[in-house]
Design an enzyme around this catalytic site. Sequence first.
Site, PDB file in Angstrom:
ATOM      1  N   ASP A   8     123.108  26.681 -13.481  1.00  8.31           N
ATOM      2  CA  ASP A   8     123.124  26.052 -14.808  1.00  8.31           C
ATOM      3  C   ASP A   8     122.500  26.944 -15.890  1.00  8.31           C
ATOM      4  O   ASP A   8     121.303  27.228 -15.853  1.00  8.31           O
ATOM      5  CB  ASP A   8     122.363  24.738 -14.781  1.00  8.31           C
ATOM      6  CG  ASP A   8     122.914  23.750 -13.758  1.00  8.31           C
ATOM      7  OD1 ASP A   8     123.124  24.160 -12.599  1.00  8.31           O
ATOM      8  OD2 ASP A   8     123.104  22.578 -14.092  1.00  8.31           O
ATOM      9  N   GLU A  39     127.057  23.541 -18.504  1.00  7.84           N
ATOM     10  CA  GLU A  39     126.885  22.241 -19.162  1.00  7.84           C
ATOM     11  C   GLU A  39     125.627  22.145 -20.027  1.00  7.84           C
ATOM     12  O   GLU A  39     125.491  21.209 -20.802  1.00  7.84           O
ATOM     13  CB  GLU A  39     126.889  21.123 -18.122  1.00  7.84           C
ATOM     14  CG  GLU A  39     125.654  21.056 -17.269  1.00  7.84           C
ATOM     15  CD  GLU A  39     125.210  19.613 -16.996  1.00  7.84           C
ATOM     16  OE1 GLU A  39     125.947  18.686 -17.329  1.00  7.84           O
ATOM     17  OE2 GLU A  39     124.100  19.454 -16.471  1.00  7.84           O
ATOM     18  N   ASN A  40     124.712  23.119 -19.905  1.00  7.57           N
ATOM     19  CA  ASN A  40     123.486  23.107 -20.711  1.00  7.57           C
ATOM     20  C   ASN A  40     123.384  24.285 -21.667  1.00  7.57           C
ATOM     21  O   ASN A  40     122.310  24.550 -22.216  1.00  7.57           O
ATOM     22  CB  ASN A  40     122.250  23.118 -19.804  1.00  7.57           C
ATOM     23  CG  ASN A  40     122.149  21.922 -18.896  1.00  7.57           C
ATOM     24  OD1 ASN A  40     122.060  22.075 -17.683  1.00  7.57           O
ATOM     25  ND2 ASN A  40     122.175  20.729 -19.452  1.00  7.57           N
ATOM     26  N   ASN A  67     127.429  16.411 -16.044  1.00  4.48           N
ATOM     27  CA  ASN A  67     127.276  15.142 -16.743  1.00  4.48           C
ATOM     28  C   ASN A  67     127.064  15.306 -18.242  1.00  4.48           C
ATOM     29  O   ASN A  67     127.157  14.338 -18.996  1.00  4.48           O
ATOM     30  CB  ASN A  67     126.117  14.337 -16.151  1.00  4.48           C
ATOM     31  CG  ASN A  67     124.820  15.117 -16.097  1.00  4.48           C
ATOM     32  OD1 ASN A  67     124.739  16.145 -15.426  1.00  4.48           O
ATOM     33  ND2 ASN A  67     123.799  14.643 -16.789  1.00  4.48           N
ATOM     34  N   HIS A  68     126.794  16.535 -18.712  1.00  6.87           N
ATOM     35  CA  HIS A  68     126.663  16.780 -20.152  1.00  6.87           C
ATOM     36  C   HIS A  68     127.952  17.349 -20.754  1.00  6.87           C
ATOM     37  O   HIS A  68     127.920  17.896 -21.858  1.00  6.87           O
ATOM     38  CB  HIS A  68     125.505  17.746 -20.421  1.00  6.87           C
ATOM     39  CG  HIS A  68     124.153  17.164 -20.161  1.00  6.87           C
ATOM     40  ND1 HIS A  68     123.648  16.095 -20.881  1.00  6.87           N
ATOM     41  CD2 HIS A  68     123.200  17.479 -19.247  1.00  6.87           C
ATOM     42  CE1 HIS A  68     122.438  15.793 -20.426  1.00  6.87           C
ATOM     43  NE2 HIS A  68     122.150  16.612 -19.435  1.00  6.87           N
ATOM     44  N   HIS A 152     128.244  18.963  -8.801  1.00  2.00           N
ATOM     45  CA  HIS A 152     127.145  18.761  -9.745  1.00  2.00           C
ATOM     46  C   HIS A 152     126.589  17.371  -9.477  1.00  2.00           C
ATOM     47  O   HIS A 152     127.184  16.355  -9.861  1.00  2.00           O
ATOM     48  CB  HIS A 152     127.686  18.878 -11.176  1.00  2.00           C
ATOM     49  CG  HIS A 152     126.623  19.033 -12.216  1.00  2.00           C
ATOM     50  ND1 HIS A 152     126.052  20.238 -12.511  1.00  2.00           N
ATOM     51  CD2 HIS A 152     126.028  18.122 -13.032  1.00  2.00           C
ATOM     52  CE1 HIS A 152     125.158  20.093 -13.474  1.00  2.00           C
ATOM     53  NE2 HIS A 152     125.124  18.804 -13.801  1.00  2.00           N
ATOM     54  N   HIS A 177     122.827  21.213 -10.906  1.00  2.00           N
ATOM     55  CA  HIS A 177     122.284  20.076 -11.656  1.00  2.00           C
ATOM     56  C   HIS A 177     120.764  19.985 -11.657  1.00  2.00           C
ATOM     57  O   HIS A 177     120.166  19.685 -12.694  1.00  2.00           O
ATOM     58  CB  HIS A 177     122.850  18.736 -11.178  1.00  2.00           C
ATOM     59  CG  HIS A 177     122.278  17.555 -11.921  1.00  2.00           C
ATOM     60  ND1 HIS A 177     122.485  17.351 -13.272  1.00  2.00           N
ATOM     61  CD2 HIS A 177     121.483  16.527 -11.503  1.00  2.00           C
ATOM     62  CE1 HIS A 177     121.862  16.238 -13.645  1.00  2.00           C
ATOM     63  NE2 HIS A 177     121.238  15.728 -12.601  1.00  2.00           N
TER      64      HIS A 177
END
Length: 273
Positions: A8, A39-40, A67-68, A152, A177
């Site tokens: 990530d 995702e981050n 999830n983001h 994830h 994650h």
Amino acid sequence: MHVLFIGDVVGEPGFRAIATYLPHLVSKYDVELVIANAENIADGNGVTRSTANALFEHGVDVLTNGNHAWDKKEALDYIKSEPRLLRPHNYPAGTPGSGWCIFTTKHGHKVGILNLLGNLFMPGDLACPFATALQALEQKPEDVKVIIVDVHAEVASEKIGMGWYLDGKVSAVVGTHTHVPTADERILPKGTGYITDVGMSGCYDSIVGLDTQKMLNRLIDKQPESMSVAEGKATLCAVMLDIDEISGRCREIFRLRVAESDMDSGMDELRLV
């Protein structure tokens, strides 16, 4: 063939780690494919057109998600036109983009990349990731032998379960994650490389890449602090996968961790075995 999967990427420190260390790793290990969970990347939550393009420009070939995925609204339009930016494949039908792509490497090998989101302690009413994985694999082209799965998920047992479920069906199952690298990398009995969590690429002088004091305010004093990316030295965490491109079996998996302090002192990247 060597596939590098980067954990990530959290904000500017994560991007800085990739920009600084990725060329060295690609050259040293003759990496044929670079995958990163993004995702981050955009201020710690979500992905934007500019942040994704910056990662592509610095040598990342395919971006996975989590999830983001939709924290930045512009991702909804961008993902429609960029097949190299995935979102979890078990989102409902009609969700923009896809969680599956086939990437042709610089040496002409076709690699399938599948992105899944766990169900346990995750938001949203998503399809079963196990069933989704099987459906995707049943529809893959016959000539695609190498398949990398990013699961994830929050819970270790769910990720470990996915590894065993897909053992022999895919080349590797890598977990993302939690932002904390695990030391359980291994090759499962039928030839699938596995690790529960790759870790994060970002600032480790933090709480999972986020500003330590603000996170402590939330955890201890229950203050409604906004989360922000920690500033400081950057660390890149990844796993290297050595895969037989004919059979699709994983021959070796090992962790890599390289930090600015290591490079400043003249050290090579730390290979963790």
